[in-house]
Design a protein around this motif. Structure first.
Motif, PDB file in Angstrom:
ATOM      1  N   LEU A  51     -59.633  11.613 -68.444  1.00  7.91           N
ATOM      2  CA  LEU A  51     -60.478  12.302 -69.420  1.00  7.91           C
ATOM      3  C   LEU A  51     -60.150  11.843 -70.838  1.00  7.91           C
ATOM      4  CD1 LEU A  51     -62.528  14.824 -69.404  1.00  7.91           C
ATOM      5  CD2 LEU A  51     -60.546  16.156 -70.088  1.00  7.91           C
ATOM      6  N   VAL A  52     -58.858  11.756 -71.132  1.00  6.57           N
ATOM      7  CA  VAL A  52     -58.398  11.373 -72.464  1.00  6.57           C
ATOM      8  C   VAL A  52     -58.467   9.861 -72.661  1.00  6.57           C
ATOM      9  CG1 VAL A  52     -56.387  11.368 -73.989  1.00  6.57           C
ATOM     10  CG2 VAL A  52     -56.944  13.413 -72.677  1.00  6.57           C
ATOM     11  N   ASP A  53     -58.068   9.103 -71.645  1.00  6.30           N
ATOM     12  CA  ASP A  53     -58.085   7.645 -71.755  1.00  6.30           C
ATOM     13  C   ASP A  53     -59.503   7.116 -71.931  1.00  6.30           C
ATOM     14  OD1 ASP A  53     -55.370   7.727 -71.407  1.00  6.30           O
ATOM     15  OD2 ASP A  53     -55.402   7.044 -69.313  1.00  6.30           O
ATOM     16  N   ALA A  54     -60.456   7.687 -71.196  1.00  3.30           N
ATOM     17  CA  ALA A  54     -61.841   7.223 -71.290  1.00  3.30           C
ATOM     18  C   ALA A  54     -62.415   7.488 -72.675  1.00  3.30           C
ATOM     19  CB  ALA A  54     -62.695   7.918 -70.220  1.00  3.30           C
ATOM     20  N   ALA A  55     -62.033   8.606 -73.286  1.00  3.00           N
ATOM     21  CA  ALA A  55     -62.504   8.901 -74.638  1.00  3.00           C
ATOM     22  C   ALA A  55     -61.994   7.872 -75.632  1.00  3.00           C
ATOM     23  CB  ALA A  55     -62.051  10.303 -75.047  1.00  3.00           C
ATOM     24  N   LEU A  56     -60.723   7.535 -75.533  1.00  2.00           N
ATOM     25  CA  LEU A  56     -60.143   6.569 -76.463  1.00  2.00           C
ATOM     26  C   LEU A  56     -60.752   5.183 -76.261  1.00  2.00           C
ATOM     27  CD1 LEU A  56     -58.084   6.494 -78.745  1.00  2.00           C
ATOM     28  CD2 LEU A  56     -56.336   5.904 -77.066  1.00  2.00           C
ATOM     29  N   ASP A  57     -60.955   4.801 -75.004  1.00  2.00           N
ATOM     30  CA  ASP A  57     -61.551   3.496 -74.727  1.00  2.00           C
ATOM     31  C   ASP A  57     -62.976   3.416 -75.259  1.00  2.00           C
ATOM     32  OD1 ASP A  57     -59.243   2.716 -73.481  1.00  2.00           O
ATOM     33  OD2 ASP A  57     -59.980   3.059 -71.440  1.00  2.00           O
ATOM     34  N   ALA A  58     -63.752   4.484 -75.085  1.00  2.00           N
ATOM     35  CA  ALA A  58     -65.143   4.476 -75.530  1.00  2.00           C
ATOM     36  C   ALA A  58     -65.264   4.487 -77.048  1.00  2.00           C
ATOM     37  CB  ALA A  58     -65.882   5.674 -74.935  1.00  2.00           C
ATOM     38  N   LEU A  59     -64.254   5.025 -77.731  1.00  2.00           N
ATOM     39  CA  LEU A  59     -64.285   5.050 -79.193  1.00  2.00           C
ATOM     40  C   LEU A  59     -64.129   3.661 -79.785  1.00  2.00           C
ATOM     41  CD1 LEU A  59     -62.184   8.195 -80.174  1.00  2.00           C
ATOM     42  CD2 LEU A  59     -64.572   7.759 -80.759  1.00  2.00           C
ATOM     43  N   GLY A  60     -63.353   2.815 -79.126  1.00  2.00           N
ATOM     44  CA  GLY A  60     -63.060   1.511 -79.704  1.00  2.00           C
ATOM     45  C   GLY A  60     -62.117   1.654 -80.883  1.00  2.00           C
ATOM     46  N   PRO A  61     -61.934   0.577 -81.644  1.00  2.00           N
ATOM     47  CA  PRO A  61     -60.997   0.624 -82.777  1.00  2.00           C
ATOM     48  C   PRO A  61     -61.399   1.685 -83.802  1.00  2.00           C
ATOM     49  CG  PRO A  61     -61.627  -1.634 -82.261  1.00  2.00           C
ATOM     50  CD  PRO A  61     -62.544  -0.756 -81.472  1.00  2.00           C
ATOM     51  N   ARG A  62     -60.498   2.601 -84.057  1.00  2.00           N
ATOM     52  CA  ARG A  62     -60.743   3.682 -85.022  1.00  2.00           C
ATOM     53  C   ARG A  62     -59.387   4.192 -85.463  1.00  2.00           C
ATOM     54  NH1 ARG A  62     -65.520   8.170 -84.638  1.00  2.00           N
ATOM     55  NH2 ARG A  62     -66.622   6.298 -83.934  1.00  2.00           N
ATOM     56  N   GLU A  63     -59.197   4.374 -86.748  1.00  2.00           N
ATOM     57  CA  GLU A  63     -57.890   4.740 -87.287  1.00  2.00           C
ATOM     58  C   GLU A  63     -57.574   6.201 -86.982  1.00  2.00           C
ATOM     59  OE1 GLU A  63     -54.257   4.195 -89.130  1.00  2.00           O
ATOM     60  OE2 GLU A  63     -55.772   2.682 -88.645  1.00  2.00           O
ATOM     61  N   ALA A  64     -56.524   6.431 -86.201  1.00  5.62           N
ATOM     62  CA  ALA A  64     -56.014   7.762 -85.886  1.00  5.62           C
ATOM     63  C   ALA A  64     -57.124   8.756 -85.575  1.00  5.62           C
ATOM     64  CB  ALA A  64     -55.152   8.277 -87.041  1.00  5.62           C
ATOM     65  N   PRO A  65     -57.941   8.498 -84.557  1.00  4.43           N
ATOM     66  CA  PRO A  65     -59.015   9.439 -84.224  1.00  4.43           C
ATOM     67  C   PRO A  65     -58.463  10.793 -83.811  1.00  4.43           C
ATOM     68  CG  PRO A  65     -58.678   7.879 -82.434  1.00  4.43           C
ATOM     69  CD  PRO A  65     -57.833   7.404 -83.579  1.00  4.43           C
ATOM     70  N   ASN A  66     -59.195  11.839 -84.159  1.00  2.63           N
ATOM     71  CA  ASN A  66     -58.772  13.175 -83.743  1.00  2.63           C
ATOM     72  C   ASN A  66     -59.565  13.592 -82.514  1.00  2.63           C
ATOM     73  OD1 ASN A  66     -61.202  13.510 -85.139  1.00  2.63           O
ATOM     74  ND2 ASN A  66     -60.644  15.508 -85.958  1.00  2.63           N
ATOM     75  N   VAL A  67     -58.949  14.429 -81.695  1.00  6.05           N
ATOM     76  CA  VAL A  67     -59.553  14.815 -80.424  1.00  6.05           C
ATOM     77  C   VAL A  67     -59.488  16.325 -80.245  1.00  6.05           C
ATOM     78  CG1 VAL A  67     -57.373  14.388 -79.185  1.00  6.05           C
ATOM     79  CG2 VAL A  67     -59.532  14.439 -77.910  1.00  6.05           C
ATOM     80  N   LEU A  68     -60.557  16.870 -79.702  1.00  4.08           N
ATOM     81  CA  LEU A  68     -60.617  18.272 -79.311  1.00  4.08           C
ATOM     82  C   LEU A  68     -60.627  18.326 -77.792  1.00  4.08           C
ATOM     83  CD1 LEU A  68     -61.090  21.319 -79.766  1.00  4.08           C
ATOM     84  CD2 LEU A  68     -63.537  20.823 -79.952  1.00  4.08           C
ATOM     85  N   ILE A  69     -59.640  18.993 -77.222  1.00  2.00           N
ATOM     86  CA  ILE A  69     -59.545  19.143 -75.771  1.00  2.00           C
ATOM     87  C   ILE A  69     -59.936  20.568 -75.422  1.00  2.00           C
ATOM     88  CG2 ILE A  69     -58.027  19.094 -73.758  1.00  2.00           C
ATOM     89  CD1 ILE A  69     -56.291  17.034 -75.244  1.00  2.00           C
ATOM     90  N   GLY A  70     -60.974  20.700 -74.626  1.00  2.00           N
ATOM     91  CA  GLY A  70     -61.440  22.007 -74.205  1.00  2.00           C
ATOM     92  C   GLY A  70     -60.822  22.397 -72.880  1.00  2.00           C
ATOM     93  N   GLY A  71     -59.886  23.324 -72.925  1.00  2.00           N
ATOM     94  CA  GLY A  71     -59.173  23.779 -71.734  1.00  2.00           C
ATOM     95  C   GLY A  71     -57.770  23.207 -71.669  1.00  2.00           C
ATOM     96  N   LEU A  72     -56.770  24.075 -71.696  1.00  3.65           N
ATOM     97  CA  LEU A  72     -55.378  23.631 -71.620  1.00  3.65           C
ATOM     98  C   LEU A  72     -54.960  23.381 -70.181  1.00  3.65           C
ATOM     99  CD1 LEU A  72     -52.630  23.081 -72.901  1.00  3.65           C
ATOM    100  CD2 LEU A  72     -52.247  25.552 -73.015  1.00  3.65           C
ATOM    101  N   GLY A  73     -55.383  24.248 -69.269  1.00  6.29           N
ATOM    102  CA  GLY A  73     -55.069  24.062 -67.857  1.00  6.29           C
ATOM    103  C   GLY A  73     -53.580  23.929 -67.611  1.00  6.29           C
ATOM    104  N   VAL A  74     -53.199  22.990 -66.751  1.00  7.13           N
ATOM    105  CA  VAL A  74     -51.775  22.766 -66.485  1.00  7.13           C
ATOM    106  C   VAL A  74     -51.169  21.772 -67.464  1.00  7.13           C
ATOM    107  CG1 VAL A  74     -51.959  23.384 -64.053  1.00  7.13           C
ATOM    108  CG2 VAL A  74     -52.261  20.994 -64.734  1.00  7.13           C
ATOM    109  N   GLY A  75     -51.962  21.270 -68.400  1.00  5.30           N
ATOM    110  CA  GLY A  75     -51.421  20.477 -69.496  1.00  5.30           C
ATOM    111  C   GLY A  75     -51.484  18.972 -69.341  1.00  5.30           C
ATOM    112  N   PHE A  76     -52.105  18.462 -68.281  1.00  2.43           N
ATOM    113  CA  PHE A  76     -52.136  17.019 -68.079  1.00  2.43           C
ATOM    114  C   PHE A  76     -52.847  16.284 -69.225  1.00  2.43           C
ATOM    115  CE2 PHE A  76     -51.774  17.789 -63.295  1.00  2.43           C
ATOM    116  CZ  PHE A  76     -50.480  17.318 -63.225  1.00  2.43           C
ATOM    117  N   SER A  77     -53.998  16.793 -69.651  1.00  5.83           N
ATOM    118  CA  SER A  77     -54.764  16.101 -70.695  1.00  5.83           C
ATOM    119  C   SER A  77     -54.030  16.130 -72.029  1.00  5.83           C
ATOM    120  CB  SER A  77     -56.154  16.724 -70.832  1.00  5.83           C
ATOM    121  OG  SER A  77     -56.918  16.526 -69.666  1.00  5.83           O
TER     122      SER A  77
END
Length: 225
Positions: A51-77
């Motif tokens: 979930l997290v890796d795909a977001a970063l890959d799709a963003l491409g080069p971007r300086e220190a992108p910020n991310v919002l994660i919806g759902g903490l769950g067991v904490g993997f993301s």
């Protein structure tokens, strides 16, 4: 000879704002149960990390992108995001205070303590649907792991997040060219179409094979620049 099986041990049981939430240990696994329905456990985590890796890959080069994660769950993301120095600010929205507590000073801290302590991390206790509708903040990436995905929600009201109205709110908090990634317990061609109808581009789905049954997936979409 009679076979013996591990019996799940209830570590904590709480009445939260949305019903009963239970943390169990089953052998080596920790499990979260909401209103009697299994939500997630610590058995794998590949799809939550994707979930997290795909977001970063799709963003491409971007300086220190910020991310919002919806759902903490067991904490993997969260743990995956915090382990990658390329991310800037990491905001996690979780509406169940019990789950937050299990990460701050409970059994789930074994998985997430380092990520929770990361200075980039902020955990916000609120409902994600309300947050994306009301916040003034914007993000480079929005990673959603809410309920079981667009086609099968356990908690009443969560299905609204995957509707055209909910996706409009998601797009509102994304910066131009920002990426939306949605976890699902099964593929959903209908949800892909809903994403396109909501104005998202470059819609695609990645599957994560499982031992039995249908694969977990992440749906990836980009807000137009």
């Amino acid at each position: 000879m009679t076979a013996t099986y591990d019996i799940p041990e209830v570590l904590d049981r709480r009445e939260g704002p949305y019903g009963e939430v239970v943390l169990r240990r089953h052998g080596e696994l920790l499990q979260i149960i909401a209103n009697g329905c299994f939500l997630m456990d610590t058995s794998d985590g590949r799809s939550e990390r994707l979930l997290v890796d795909a977001a970063l890959d799709a963003l491409g080069p971007r300086e220190a992108p910020n991310v919002l994660i919806g759902g903490l769950g067991v904490g993997f993301s969260l743990a995956r995001a915090a382990a990658d120095p390329r991310w800037g600010a990491i905001t996690v929205v979780e509406r169940e205070p019990a789950i937050i507590g299990w990460h701050l000073n409970g059994p789930l801290a074994a998985l997430s303590a380092r990520a929770v302590a990361d200075p980039r991390t902020e955990i916000v206790e609120t409902d994600l649907i309300e947050y994306v509708r009301e916040t003034s903040a914007t993000y480079d990436a929005l990673c959603l792991d809410i309920d079981n995905g667009p086609d099968w929600t356990v908690t009443e009201g969560n299905d609204g997040l995957y509707s055209a109205t909910g996706l409009t709110s998601c797009a509102r908090v994304l910066k131009p060219g920002g990426v939306l990634v949605v976890w699902s317990a099964q593929p959903s061609p209908d949800f892909e179409e809903t994403l396109r109808n909501a104005g998202f581009q470059r819609v695609r789905t990645e599957e994560i094979p499982v031992a039995r049954g249908v694969p977990d997936v992440v749906h990836i979409a980009v807000r137009p620049g």
